[in-house]
Design a protein around this motif. Structure first.
Motif, PDB file in Angstrom:
ATOM      1  N   GLU A 530       0.847  -1.192   0.000  1.00  0.00           N
ATOM      2  CA  GLU A 530       0.000   0.000   0.000  1.00  0.00           C
ATOM      3  C   GLU A 530       0.884   1.244   0.000  1.00  0.00           C
ATOM      4  O   GLU A 530       1.886   1.301   0.711  1.00  0.00           O
ATOM      5  N   LEU A 531       0.502   2.204  -0.825  1.00  0.00           N
ATOM      6  CA  LEU A 531       1.181   3.497  -0.837  1.00  0.00           C
ATOM      7  C   LEU A 531       0.136   4.579  -0.578  1.00  0.00           C
ATOM      8  O   LEU A 531      -0.940   4.566  -1.187  1.00  0.00           O
ATOM      9  N   ALA A 532       0.455   5.492   0.317  1.00  0.00           N
ATOM     10  CA  ALA A 532      -0.469   6.567   0.673  1.00  0.00           C
ATOM     11  C   ALA A 532       0.284   7.888   0.696  1.00  0.00           C
ATOM     12  O   ALA A 532       1.455   7.950   1.087  1.00  0.00           O
ATOM     13  N   TYR A 533      -0.416   8.929   0.261  1.00  0.00           N
ATOM     14  CA  TYR A 533       0.182  10.269   0.206  1.00  0.00           C
ATOM     15  C   TYR A 533      -0.208  11.033   1.463  1.00  0.00           C
ATOM     16  O   TYR A 533      -1.385  11.383   1.650  1.00  0.00           O
ATOM     17  N   ALA A 534       0.750  11.299   2.323  1.00  0.00           N
ATOM     18  CA  ALA A 534       0.525  12.058   3.560  1.00  0.00           C
ATOM     19  C   ALA A 534       1.726  12.955   3.791  1.00  0.00           C
ATOM     20  O   ALA A 534       2.570  12.692   4.652  1.00  0.00           O
ATOM     21  N   PRO A 535       1.846  14.045   3.027  1.00  0.00           N
ATOM     22  CA  PRO A 535       3.062  14.871   3.080  1.00  0.00           C
ATOM     23  C   PRO A 535       3.142  15.709   4.357  1.00  0.00           C
ATOM     24  O   PRO A 535       2.126  16.189   4.883  1.00  0.00           O
ATOM     25  N   ALA A 536       4.354  15.902   4.823  1.00  0.00           N
ATOM     26  CA  ALA A 536       4.585  16.762   5.983  1.00  0.00           C
ATOM     27  C   ALA A 536       4.224  18.208   5.665  1.00  0.00           C
ATOM     28  O   ALA A 536       3.830  18.965   6.561  1.00  0.00           O
ATOM     29  N   SER A 537       4.353  18.611   4.383  1.00  0.00           N
ATOM     30  CA  SER A 537       4.026  19.993   4.003  1.00  0.00           C
ATOM     31  C   SER A 537       2.549  20.287   4.235  1.00  0.00           C
ATOM     32  O   SER A 537       2.181  21.388   4.658  1.00  0.00           O
ATOM     33  N   TRP A 538       1.682  19.326   3.967  1.00  0.00           N
ATOM     34  CA  TRP A 538       0.247  19.519   4.210  1.00  0.00           C
ATOM     35  C   TRP A 538      -0.028  19.619   5.707  1.00  0.00           C
ATOM     36  O   TRP A 538      -0.771  20.488   6.159  1.00  0.00           O
ATOM     37  N   ARG A 539       0.601  18.738   6.483  1.00  0.00           N
ATOM     38  CA  ARG A 539       0.384  18.760   7.926  1.00  0.00           C
ATOM     39  C   ARG A 539       0.874  20.071   8.531  1.00  0.00           C
ATOM     40  O   ARG A 539       0.179  20.708   9.332  1.00  0.00           O
ATOM     41  N   LEU A 540       2.071  20.492   8.132  1.00  0.00           N
ATOM     42  CA  LEU A 540       2.593  21.770   8.615  1.00  0.00           C
ATOM     43  C   LEU A 540       1.692  22.913   8.169  1.00  0.00           C
ATOM     44  O   LEU A 540       1.422  23.849   8.944  1.00  0.00           O
ATOM     45  N   GLY A 541       1.197  22.857   6.940  1.00  0.00           N
ATOM     46  CA  GLY A 541       0.375  23.935   6.408  1.00  0.00           C
ATOM     47  C   GLY A 541      -0.914  24.133   7.185  1.00  0.00           C
ATOM     48  O   GLY A 541      -1.254  25.251   7.563  1.00  0.00           O
ATOM     49  N   TRP A 542      -1.649  23.037   7.451  1.00  0.00           N
ATOM     50  CA  TRP A 542      -2.923  23.231   8.147  1.00  0.00           C
ATOM     51  C   TRP A 542      -2.716  23.611   9.606  1.00  0.00           C
ATOM     52  O   TRP A 542      -3.541  24.325  10.202  1.00  0.00           O
ATOM     53  N   ILE A 543      -1.605  23.163  10.200  1.00  0.00           N
ATOM     54  CA  ILE A 543      -1.323  23.575  11.581  1.00  0.00           C
ATOM     55  C   ILE A 543      -1.050  25.075  11.637  1.00  0.00           C
ATOM     56  O   ILE A 543      -1.573  25.795  12.498  1.00  0.00           O
ATOM     57  N   VAL A 544      -0.233  25.576  10.707  1.00  0.00           N
ATOM     58  CA  VAL A 544       0.064  27.007  10.671  1.00  0.00           C
ATOM     59  C   VAL A 544      -1.197  27.806  10.352  1.00  0.00           C
ATOM     60  O   VAL A 544      -1.453  28.859  10.941  1.00  0.00           O
ATOM     61  N   SER A 545      -2.006  27.322   9.405  1.00  0.00           N
ATOM     62  CA  SER A 545      -3.243  28.031   9.056  1.00  0.00           C
ATOM     63  C   SER A 545      -4.180  28.120  10.252  1.00  0.00           C
ATOM     64  O   SER A 545      -4.747  29.186  10.546  1.00  0.00           O
ATOM     65  N   LEU A 546      -4.359  27.018  10.931  1.00  0.00           N
ATOM     66  CA  LEU A 546      -5.256  27.015  12.085  1.00  0.00           C
ATOM     67  C   LEU A 546      -4.733  27.933  13.180  1.00  0.00           C
ATOM     68  O   LEU A 546      -5.495  28.724  13.765  1.00  0.00           O
ATOM     69  N   GLY A 547      -3.416  27.855  13.460  1.00  0.00           N
ATOM     70  CA  GLY A 547      -2.837  28.721  14.478  1.00  0.00           C
ATOM     71  C   GLY A 547      -2.955  30.194  14.122  1.00  0.00           C
ATOM     72  O   GLY A 547      -3.270  31.034  14.976  1.00  0.00           O
ATOM     73  N   SER A 548      -2.717  30.518  12.838  1.00  0.00           N
ATOM     74  CA  SER A 548      -2.812  31.914  12.399  1.00  0.00           C
ATOM     75  C   SER A 548      -4.239  32.424  12.511  1.00  0.00           C
ATOM     76  O   SER A 548      -4.471  33.566  12.929  1.00  0.00           O
ATOM     77  N   LEU A 549      -5.200  31.587  12.137  1.00  0.00           N
ATOM     78  CA  LEU A 549      -6.602  31.999  12.225  1.00  0.00           C
ATOM     79  C   LEU A 549      -6.999  32.269  13.675  1.00  0.00           C
ATOM     80  O   LEU A 549      -7.685  33.256  13.973  1.00  0.00           O
ATOM     81  N   VAL A 550      -6.549  31.414  14.588  1.00  0.00           N
ATOM     82  CA  VAL A 550      -6.856  31.617  16.007  1.00  0.00           C
ATOM     83  C   VAL A 550      -6.241  32.920  16.500  1.00  0.00           C
ATOM     84  O   VAL A 550      -6.890  33.705  17.211  1.00  0.00           O
ATOM     85  N   LEU A 551      -4.995  33.199  16.108  1.00  0.00           N
ATOM     86  CA  LEU A 551      -4.336  34.424  16.544  1.00  0.00           C
ATOM     87  C   LEU A 551      -5.032  35.664  15.987  1.00  0.00           C
ATOM     88  O   LEU A 551      -5.195  36.668  16.691  1.00  0.00           O
ATOM     89  N   VAL A 552      -5.449  35.608  14.723  1.00  0.00           N
ATOM     90  CA  VAL A 552      -6.127  36.755  14.125  1.00  0.00           C
ATOM     91  C   VAL A 552      -7.460  37.014  14.817  1.00  0.00           C
ATOM     92  O   VAL A 552      -7.813  38.160  15.135  1.00  0.00           O
ATOM     93  N   LEU A 553      -8.219  35.954  15.080  1.00  0.00           N
ATOM     94  CA  LEU A 553      -9.495  36.131  15.765  1.00  0.00           C
ATOM     95  C   LEU A 553      -9.293  36.649  17.181  1.00  0.00           C
ATOM     96  O   LEU A 553     -10.058  37.508  17.662  1.00  0.00           O
ATOM     97  N   ALA A 554      -8.252  36.145  17.871  1.00  0.00           N
ATOM     98  CA  ALA A 554      -7.971  36.624  19.223  1.00  0.00           C
ATOM     99  C   ALA A 554      -7.561  38.093  19.200  1.00  0.00           C
ATOM    100  O   ALA A 554      -7.989  38.881  20.058  1.00  0.00           O
ATOM    101  N   ALA A 555      -6.733  38.482  18.226  1.00  0.00           N
ATOM    102  CA  ALA A 555      -6.310  39.878  18.122  1.00  0.00           C
ATOM    103  C   ALA A 555      -7.494  40.787  17.820  1.00  0.00           C
ATOM    104  O   ALA A 555      -7.599  41.893  18.366  1.00  0.00           O
TER     105      ALA A 555
END
Length: 570
Positions: A530-555
């Motif tokens: 079995e081969l599956a596509y689970a890139p670290a770039s996607w994981r890093l991207g959604w973590i940064v996006s979620l964190g940035s959205l939380v910070l913007v809403l908090a600000a």
């Protein structure tokens, strides 16, 4: 104080840019990963930076002076020369600079001027900037967006100023004079170049406001610019009249603001008419023809469209996705580095501007390259000259296309029983593109892989067993293997980071073989891979996006509390 204010504005812009990039990281991080692994940066860096001739600046005033791609174009790619922001928009931007020429507005105007200078290649600025990293590898003509952004910001300030209060008499006169000059400049220019013709007035008027298609041939050079002038004059004249009425006190701020917005909307609507016309769905969606049904029956094999004798390729790259087909051609930039290099070396000739990976030539060398990518069929426009290459046979012929089956195409998965290590990518590319190379017998590797027999290419043994796909989707592939001895399960998909493999449920590394393909080492026996596509770039991207959205809403929430605090004390 002015410098501090400008500094605060720039700092605010910087924070906004960082916050926006952070929220968009879920898309940006994987894209940057692809960009850095593509061939585009190196190739564009070797090319001379492009710019537009300064003559196209005239579309700041006349949006259709050079025609339009969906009508009659006097110059190619007129859609990239979108300098037009509207007549009243320019006048309001002028009002912002005349009413209050503070540093902030001057900096914005300079920012827009910088964008224009880069678009037309103004020396020495163009040479200095394009020597910087990034600017040397991008299409700087698209920096016209900076100019449009600057004009929009200045126009907004100008509208606010004029709605708030009338400027002093001296500046009122200057603004009316400047707006009238903008109105008259196109008339003087067309008169100077001999484009004002009473004989063409009727045709130009029907094109301008009757929405007729401009005539083709030599007369277009007279009708199209004149039609652009006839669009400009009533709209710009209305803008001058609105400004004059407001500056003389004959129009209140609310009425002026409402009419100004309505005029700009109408102006830009007219400028956009015909750029992307609506068409019936029947014209936009290609029917499932006989050739498409044949290709669908061949899945999961790939296909490619041959370069036509004239016109565009059959089933242009990316269209196949609408029908669930697997097209070996890419769509557009950026293209993964090794895939791009392999395609250029084997399948397509170098064609200016057109991405080479969208083209496939009908040559024996191209067929060898396509075979390595499991291209089982090539499709040709009906009526083109027949292709006569060993290994191809006509599998379908109809009014929609001719399809040739490729007998030498590799299976989507197969088991190679040996390896030939070579010293690096260049040697691997040369080995897999050499006549007589058989990937089903031997895999070309760039380092010796433990557990896989080493042999000389000319004495490769028979395949080590069989393999078949049991599932194939964009992000997951499953295969069954029956191996008589150790070997490599090769999947004819591009090697790319983020793909993970398991062998009978146990994690195993994904190897790169045959210059650009994926493979997994297997031992004797029956296995499930079995081969599956689970890139670290996607994981890093959604973590940064979620964190940035939380910070913007908090600000934003914190800023709201701070702004409300004085009102509570009062």
């Amino acid at each position: 104080a002015g410098g501090v204010r400008v500094g605060r504005v720039l700092a605010g812009w910087g924070l906004g840019l960082v916050a926006g990039a952070g929220i968009a990281a879920v898309a940006l991080v994987p894209f940057v990963e692809l960009l850095l692994r593509s061939s585009d940066l190196a190739q564009r860096g070797a090319e001379h930076p492009v710019h537009l001739p300064a003559k196209f600046l005239f579309t700041v005033l006349l949006s259709d002076y050079w025609g339009r791609p969906t009508g009659t174009a006097l110059a190619p790619f007129v859609n990239t020369r979108a300098f037009y922001a509207g007549g009243l928009t320019l006048m309001l931007a002028l009002a912002a600079l005349l009413r209050r020429p503070v540093r902030e507005r001057v900096w914005i105007a300079a920012f827009g001027a910088f964008g224009v200078a880069m678009v037309i290649g103004l020396p020495p600025l163009f040479g200095l900037v394009t020597a910087l990293p990034g600017f040397h590898t991008t299409h700087n003509t698209r920096l016209i967006l900076f100019f449009l952004l600057s004009v929009a910001l200045l126009a907004g300030w100008g509208l606010d100023d004029l709605c708030a209060a009338r400027p002093p008499a001296r500046r009122r006169r200057a603004l009316i004079a400047g707006s009238a000059a903008l109105l008259l400049v196109p008339i003087l220019v067309l008169a100077g170049v001999g484009r004002l013709s009473a004989d063409r007035l009727g045709s130009a008027l029907s094109v301008a406001w009757g929405f007729a298609t401009p005539p083709a041939g030599p007369s277009a050079a007279d009708v199209v610019p004149l039609a652009a002038l006839l669009v400009w004059l009533p709209l710009a004249a209305t803008g001058v009249a609105l400004l004059a009425a407001r500056l003389r006190g004959r129009l209140g701020p609310k009425a002026f603001g409402g009419l100004a917005v309505a005029l700009v909307a109408a102006d830009l609507f007219r400028a956009g008419v015909g750029q992307n016309p609506a068409i019936p769905d029947a014209h936009a969606v290609q029917p499932t023809t006989g050739a498409i049904r044949y290709l669908q029956s061949r899945r999961p094999y790939r296909f490619a469209g041959l370069i036509p004798d004239f016109g565009i390729t059959p089933l242009p790259a990316n269209v196949a996705m609408d029908y669930g087909l697997y097209d070996a051609r890419s769509y557009d930039y950026p293209v993964e580095r090794r895939y791009d290099r392999f395609w250029r070396a084997t399948v397509a000739p170098r064609v200016p501007f057109v991405p080479p990976t969208t083209l496939a030539a009908a040559t024996p060398r191209a067929l060898r390259g396509l075979s390595l990518l499991s291209v089982a069929d090539v499709i040709q426009q009906p009526g083109d000259r027949p292709v006569r290459i060993a290994g191809l046979r006509v599998a379908y012929r109809g009014r929609d296309a001719t399809v040739y089956a490729n007998r030498g195409a590799l299976p989507r998965v197969f088991l190679a029983g040996s390896q030939v290590p070579v010293p690096g990518g260049d040697a691997a590319l040369a080995a897999v593109t050499a006549p007589g190379f058989d990937a089903r017998k031997v895999a070309v590797t760039e380092r010796a892989l433990p557990g896989v027999p080493l042999v000389a290419g000319a004495h490769a043994p028979r395949p080590a067993g069989g393999a078949r796909l049991t599932r194939y989707s964009p992000e997951r592939v499953e295969a069954r293997v029956d191996a008589r001895r150790p070997g490599l399960l090769v999947l004819t998909d591009t090697f790319y980071p983020g793909w993970h493999a398991t062998l009978d449920g146990r994690p195993v590394p994904v190897e790169r073989v045959d210059y650009l393909l994926r493979a997994v080492r297997v031992g004797p026996g029956r296995h499930r891979v079995e081969l599956a596509y689970a890139p670290a770039s996607w994981r890093l991207g959604w973590i940064v996006s979620l964190g940035s959205l939380v910070l913007v809403l908090a600000a934003a929430a914190l800023d709201g509390r701070i702004r409300r605090r004085p009102a509570r004390r009062a």
